[in-house]
Design a protein around this motif. Sequence first.
Motif, short mmCIF file in Angstrom:
data_model
loop_
_atom_site.label_atom_id
_atom_site.label_comp_id
_atom_site.label_asym_id
_atom_site.label_seq_id
_atom_site.Cartn_x
_atom_site.Cartn_y
_atom_site.Cartn_z
N GLY A 86 5.52 -2.14 9.06
CA GLY A 86 5.72 -1.29 7.89
C GLY A 86 5.82 0.16 8.29
O GLY A 86 6.35 0.49 9.33
N GLY A 87 5.31 1.02 7.41
CA GLY A 87 5.21 2.44 7.74
C GLY A 87 6.44 3.27 7.41
O GLY A 87 6.32 4.46 7.15
N SER A 88 7.61 2.67 7.47
CA SER A 88 8.85 3.37 7.08
C SER A 88 9.47 2.54 5.96
O SER A 88 9.02 1.41 5.69
N LYS A 89 10.55 3.05 5.35
CA LYS A 89 11.18 2.26 4.26
C LYS A 89 11.70 0.94 4.80
O LYS A 89 11.45 -0.13 4.24
N LEU A 90 12.46 1.02 5.90
CA LEU A 90 12.99 -0.22 6.48
C LEU A 90 11.84 -1.11 6.95
O LEU A 90 11.85 -2.34 6.73
N GLY A 91 10.84 -0.50 7.56
CA GLY A 91 9.70 -1.27 8.07
C GLY A 91 8.96 -2.02 6.96
O GLY A 91 8.54 -3.17 7.13
N GLU A 92 8.81 -1.36 5.80
CA GLU A 92 8.12 -2.03 4.69
C GLU A 92 8.95 -3.20 4.15
O GLU A 92 8.41 -4.23 3.75
N SER A 93 10.30 -3.05 4.19
CA SER A 93 11.15 -4.18 3.76
C SER A 93 11.01 -5.33 4.75
O SER A 93 10.92 -6.50 4.35
N LEU A 94 10.95 -4.99 6.04
CA LEU A 94 10.77 -6.04 7.05
C LEU A 94 9.39 -6.68 6.92
O LEU A 94 9.24 -7.89 7.11
N VAL A 115 9.79 -19.83 10.37
CA VAL A 115 10.33 -18.64 11.05
C VAL A 115 10.23 -18.85 12.55
O VAL A 115 9.15 -19.14 13.09
N ASP A 116 11.35 -18.70 13.22
CA ASP A 116 11.38 -18.84 14.67
C ASP A 116 10.52 -17.74 15.30
O ASP A 116 10.65 -16.57 14.91
N PRO A 117 9.64 -18.06 16.26
CA PRO A 117 8.75 -17.04 16.85
C PRO A 117 9.50 -15.87 17.48
O PRO A 117 9.03 -14.74 17.42
N VAL A 118 10.68 -16.13 18.06
CA VAL A 118 11.43 -15.02 18.66
C VAL A 118 12.01 -14.13 17.56
O VAL A 118 12.02 -12.90 17.68
N ALA A 119 12.46 -14.74 16.47
CA ALA A 119 12.95 -13.94 15.33
C ALA A 119 11.80 -13.07 14.80
O ALA A 119 11.99 -11.88 14.51
N GLU A 120 10.62 -13.66 14.72
CA GLU A 120 9.45 -12.92 14.24
C GLU A 120 9.16 -11.73 15.17
O GLU A 120 8.93 -10.60 14.72
N LEU A 121 9.21 -12.01 16.47
CA LEU A 121 8.94 -10.96 17.46
C LEU A 121 9.94 -9.81 17.32
O LEU A 121 9.57 -8.63 17.32
N LEU A 122 11.22 -10.15 17.19
CA LEU A 122 12.26 -9.11 17.12
C LEU A 122 12.14 -8.30 15.83
O LEU A 122 12.36 -7.09 15.82
N LEU A 123 11.76 -8.96 14.74
CA LEU A 123 11.57 -8.22 13.48
C LEU A 123 10.39 -7.25 13.59
O LEU A 123 10.43 -6.14 13.06
N MET A 124 9.32 -7.68 14.28
CA MET A 124 8.17 -6.78 14.48
C MET A 124 8.62 -5.53 15.22
O MET A 124 8.26 -4.40 14.87
N ARG A 169 9.02 -1.60 14.21
CA ARG A 169 8.30 -0.60 15.04
C ARG A 169 9.25 0.51 15.49
O ARG A 169 8.87 1.69 15.48
N ALA A 170 10.46 0.15 15.88
CA ALA A 170 11.41 1.18 16.35
C ALA A 170 11.66 2.20 15.24
O ALA A 170 11.65 3.42 15.47
N GLN A 171 11.85 1.71 14.03
CA GLN A 171 12.11 2.59 12.89
C GLN A 171 10.87 3.44 12.57
O GLN A 171 10.97 4.63 12.27
N HIS A 172 9.72 2.80 12.64
CA HIS A 172 8.45 3.47 12.34
C HIS A 172 8.22 4.62 13.33
O HIS A 172 7.85 5.73 12.96
#
Length: 217
Positions: free
Chosen positions: A43-51, A63-72, A76-79
């Motif tokens: 979270g923390g940013s607008k995009l992050g909160e949507s994710l 949810v595929d664990p790698v998909a979960e990892l990449l979304l985290m 984080r990158a946006q945050h």
Amino acid sequence: MSARGLFITVEGGEGVGKSTNIAFLEEHLRGRGIDLLVTREPGGSKLGESLRHLLLQVGDEPVDPVAELLLMFAARAQHISTRIEPALAAGRWVLCDRFTDATYAYQCGGRGLEHSAVSALENLVQGQLRPDCTLLLDAPVSTGMSRARGRGDLDRFELEELAFFERVRATYLALAEGSSGRYRVIDASQSLAQVQKQLLKVCEELTACWGVRHREK
Ligand code: Z5A
């Protein structure tokens, strides 16, 4: 130019008291005149909160664990670029509810992904950025669960089995053991008053360290 702010993260399993104690730390540090950004992951940013919403919602497709990892790490990158880096560069402290140690604990410890995969993403997304201090609130899994479970609907992580959370806790403790002094392990099984007494000690350390950083500037 002001000295760079301190980056503090708060970690731990479900229901150990992160939100409660972040509010306590925020009040204490602001009371000492510290300019603070309080934020969270995912979270923390607008995009992050949507994710975050996508990551926590319970759906009918696993949810595929790698998909979960990449979304985290996408969150984080946006945050980092929109909130954390600008705050630190302006000399503000950042108090963040979870960060990359949670990825090691949940996606490696919990889900079984390779440490090296997280480490590669950590370097890509964060560059040199690492927390200055990580407060690990540690309590037996059963204690955290019983504190958290009175709240109603469970999110996708909260539906995991006990063994998952035991692996998460063990990974956090191993990270703290292996770190070079960045971690402060707080016994979160104690009463709130006792937990907060431990936290105040760490605050003293941090404000002293901050004073030194300022004088060196
Ligand atoms: N996740 C991930 O997989 N990978 C990542 O990289 C990141 C996150 C960043 C969302 O996190 C999920 O994302 C998380 C990991 C995953 N899933 N899980 N599980 P979150 O931080 O938003 O969610 P959470 O861990 O479930 O937090 P929580 O349940 O909100 O718990 P908490 O903030 O640690 O606890 P609390 O709300 O402050 O306290 C719970 C209750 O206990 C409350 O009624 C308090 O008044 C009470 N409490 C607190 N301390 C005490 C003491 N000492 N004594 C008695 N009662 C207490």
